[in-house]
Write a protein that holds these residues in place. Structure first.
Motif, short mmCIF file in Angstrom:
data_model
loop_
_atom_site.label_atom_id
_atom_site.label_comp_id
_atom_site.label_asym_id
_atom_site.label_seq_id
_atom_site.Cartn_x
_atom_site.Cartn_y
_atom_site.Cartn_z
N GLN A 1 -16.71 2.09 -25.07
CA GLN A 1 -17.50 2.55 -23.49
C GLN A 1 -16.18 3.62 -22.97
O GLN A 1 -16.07 3.80 -21.80
N TYR A 2 -15.81 4.22 -23.90
CA TYR A 2 -14.74 5.08 -23.41
C TYR A 2 -15.06 6.36 -22.58
O TYR A 2 -14.61 6.64 -21.34
N GLU A 3 -16.24 6.91 -22.97
CA GLU A 3 -16.95 7.90 -22.15
C GLU A 3 -17.27 7.50 -20.76
O GLU A 3 -17.10 8.24 -19.56
N LEU A 4 -17.80 6.39 -20.77
CA LEU A 4 -18.05 5.82 -19.37
C LEU A 4 -16.85 5.43 -18.45
O LEU A 4 -16.92 5.63 -17.33
N ALA A 5 -15.96 5.03 -19.13
CA ALA A 5 -14.40 4.78 -18.47
C ALA A 5 -14.11 5.97 -17.83
O ALA A 5 -13.77 6.16 -16.76
N ARG A 6 -14.06 6.98 -18.59
CA ARG A 6 -13.71 8.34 -18.07
C ARG A 6 -14.64 9.04 -17.04
O ARG A 6 -14.17 9.73 -16.29
N LYS A 7 -15.78 8.68 -17.11
CA LYS A 7 -16.81 9.14 -16.26
C LYS A 7 -16.74 8.57 -14.76
O LYS A 7 -16.73 9.28 -13.77
N GLN A 8 -16.65 7.24 -14.83
CA GLN A 8 -16.57 6.52 -13.41
C GLN A 8 -15.10 6.07 -12.96
O GLN A 8 -15.12 5.47 -11.96
N MET A 9 -14.06 6.00 -13.63
CA MET A 9 -12.86 5.79 -13.26
C MET A 9 -11.85 6.81 -13.40
O MET A 9 -12.05 7.77 -14.60
N ARG A 10 -10.75 7.10 -12.58
CA ARG A 10 -9.90 8.24 -12.41
C ARG A 10 -8.98 8.16 -13.59
O ARG A 10 -8.32 9.14 -14.03
N ASN A 11 -8.37 7.00 -13.96
CA ASN A 11 -7.45 6.58 -14.85
C ASN A 11 -7.52 5.22 -15.34
O ASN A 11 -8.22 4.49 -14.84
N ASN A 12 -6.71 4.86 -16.39
CA ASN A 12 -6.45 3.56 -16.55
C ASN A 12 -5.53 2.95 -15.78
O ASN A 12 -4.79 3.45 -15.09
N THR A 13 -5.44 1.38 -15.89
CA THR A 13 -4.67 0.68 -14.96
C THR A 13 -3.99 -0.22 -16.12
O THR A 13 -3.75 0.29 -17.06
N LEU B 1 6.13 -2.62 -14.31
CA LEU B 1 7.11 -1.38 -14.09
C LEU B 1 8.17 -1.25 -14.89
O LEU B 1 9.06 -0.18 -14.73
N GLU B 2 8.31 -1.96 -15.87
CA GLU B 2 9.42 -1.94 -16.86
C GLU B 2 9.24 -0.66 -17.66
O GLU B 2 8.10 0.00 -17.78
N GLU B 3 10.28 0.05 -18.25
CA GLU B 3 10.24 0.92 -19.25
C GLU B 3 9.43 0.66 -20.47
O GLU B 3 9.44 -0.53 -21.02
N LEU C 1 0.95 -1.21 0.05
CA LEU C 1 -0.15 0.01 -0.07
C LEU C 1 0.91 1.30 0.10
O LEU C 1 0.27 2.43 -0.49
N ARG C 2 1.93 1.18 0.60
CA ARG C 2 2.73 2.59 0.73
C ARG C 2 3.25 3.04 -0.79
O ARG C 2 3.31 4.29 -0.67
N THR C 3 3.40 2.05 -1.47
CA THR C 3 3.85 2.51 -2.94
C THR C 3 2.55 2.56 -3.83
O THR C 3 2.97 2.73 -5.08
N LEU C 4 1.39 2.24 -3.46
CA LEU C 4 0.31 1.98 -4.44
C LEU C 4 0.24 3.20 -5.48
O LEU C 4 0.35 3.11 -6.64
N PRO C 5 0.10 4.63 -4.90
CA PRO C 5 -0.15 5.53 -5.81
C PRO C 5 0.96 5.63 -7.07
O PRO C 5 0.71 5.79 -8.12
N VAL C 6 2.23 5.73 -6.41
CA VAL C 6 3.43 6.01 -7.56
C VAL C 6 3.43 4.68 -8.67
O VAL C 6 3.72 4.82 -9.74
N ARG C 7 3.16 3.72 -7.96
CA ARG C 7 3.16 2.23 -8.93
C ARG C 7 1.95 2.60 -10.00
O ARG C 7 2.44 2.37 -11.05
N MET C 8 0.85 2.97 -9.38
CA MET C 8 -0.41 3.02 -10.58
C MET C 8 -0.18 4.05 -11.19
O MET C 8 -0.37 3.99 -12.70
N GLU C 9 0.57 5.10 -11.06
CA GLU C 9 0.81 6.22 -12.01
C GLU C 9 1.86 5.68 -13.00
O GLU C 9 1.53 6.09 -14.38
N ARG C 10 2.86 5.08 -12.74
CA ARG C 10 3.91 4.43 -13.57
C ARG C 10 3.26 3.29 -14.65
O ARG C 10 3.38 3.28 -15.75
#
Length: 385
Positions: free
Chosen positions: A291-303, A368-370, A251-260
């Motif tokens: 469902q692109y617009e729905l994805a943008r509506k109810q999710m903050r970001n892709n995974t 997390l690879e390049e 959990l400590r690194t969840l935000p930075v991992r998800m952004e990457r």
């Protein structure tokens, strides 16, 4: 509540454990009492105290507090696996003679629960195409008790309009349950949209290192305590203190991992979109997706999950492509540091196809690879077919 506070401070009474930055693993099965009166009180309130680790444990409690806060829930309870959490959540809401409406093509073991296990005990399940909320409404029967969602769902990543399904459930006084593992508590907030019970496979993004398994249920305190006293304590699918500690670390690194992961996934998908050997990309965060617009509506970001349909009618070509990848591991699950593939062609055995999905569909997970590292690997694999 601030995410930084939740991940780094909530539930962490450091003065009680020598001001250690990392929380301790309370590796005990029992907690002692000084008086009979204290023991009596603990027995009467076992859902809220540390009495026996099969019920509550301080290390596990810390994890539950943090994930409940991330989900915006009153309370949470941790299990030894994601499917244990799913099963307990569903079983807590039904009895023999009841009916569930479930999204089609959920996680494989959720599918087994719905199609094979529950009918043995007199619970009927109807599977529906969740891309149209009205399909949920049309499947409701007088004995329906639960609407089950998994958005996006496994392998093909269709979304359900969560708010619309919740509105239908409320019209009929039904319980909604959603598997939110794909989106994480950071990128989708079903409870804010009115969902009653949220479940997670903590094995995935929450753990983040492919070295621990776990599951979580988040809901109102009354709902969680009822599950604690019933399915949780009876079936015993508990999370160990050490595994809870590993999940806290994740959990400590969840935000930075998800952004990457989100950024790299977009780059890899952009490469695949223009490749002539890719027939289709199943990923709700590209504008061409229905469902692109729905994805943008109810999710903050892709995974990091998506699937491709390889442009071939030969299973040997699918296998060759997958076998040629050098930096994508071939494995189940997802959510760790490593990029993965899972080819549906593996469902073929001696010419017998055992999947409803097309054989040339390959699920990807980006770790997390390049991005350049992964794209070069894809290029050399495409060149082989």
């Amino acid at each position: 509540m601030d995410i930084s506070y939740i991940l780094n401070e909530l539930g962490e009474d450091r003065e009680q454990y020598f001001n250690a930055v990392a929380p301790p693993i309370i590796q005990t099965s029992n907690f002692a009492c000084n008086t009979v009166a204290k023991l009596r009180d603990m027995l009467q309130h076992e859902a809220e105290v540390h009495f026996y680790t099969r019920g509550n444990n301080p290390t596990v409690t810390m994890l539950e507090q943090k994930i409940a806060a991330l989900e915006g829930a009153e309370h949470a309870i941790a299990f030894g696996s994601g499917i244990a959490a799913v099963s307990a959540a569903v079983l807590s809401q039904v009895k023999a003679g009841d009916h569930i409406v479930c999204v089609k093509k959920p996680y494989s073991w959720t599918n087994a629960l719905m199609r094979k296990f529950l009918p043995r005990f007199g619970v009927e399940v109807t599977m529906v195409d969740g891309t149209n909320p009205e399909n949920y409404r049309n499947a409701i029967q007088p004995n329906t008790r639960v609407l089950y969602l998994e958005s996006p769902n496994s392998f093909t990543f269709e979304l359900q309009d969560i708010a619309a399904v919740v509105a239908i459930a409320r019209e009929h006084s039904l319980i909604t349950i959603i598997d939110n593992s794909f989106a994480t508590p950071l990128y989708q907030h079903p409870i804010a949209m009115g969902v009653d019970i949220v479940v997670h496979s903590a094995t995935k993004y929450i753990g983040g290192h492919s070295d621990v398994m776990g599951g979580i249920i988040c809901a109102k305190r009354e709902v969680v305590n009822r599950i604690f006293e019933g399915e949780f304590m009876t079936l015993g699918a508990i999370l160990s203190p050490h595994d809870a500690w590993l999940l806290l670390r994740g959990l400590r690194t969840l935000p930075v991992r998800m952004e990457r992961i989100a950024a790299t996934t977009r780059q890899v998908v952009a490469y695949l979109e223009q490749h002539p050997k890719v027939e289709q990309i199943l990923f709700p965060f590209i504008p061409s997706h229905p469902q692109y617009e729905l994805a943008r509506k109810q999710m903050r970001n892709n995974t990091g999950q998506f699937s491709i349909v390889l442009k071939t009618n030969q299973i040997e070509q699918v296998d060759l492509f997958c076998d040629s990848l050098q930096h994508f591991l071939m494995a189940a699950s997802w959510g760790g540091h490593e990029s993965l593939i899972y080819p549906v062609s593996a469902s073929y055995s001696s010419g017998n196809y055992k999947s409803s999905l097309p054989f040339n569909l390959i699920r990807f997970y980006i770790g997390l690879e390049e991005s350049d590292y992964l794209i070069k690997d894809l290029e050399q694999a495409f060149a082989k077919i």
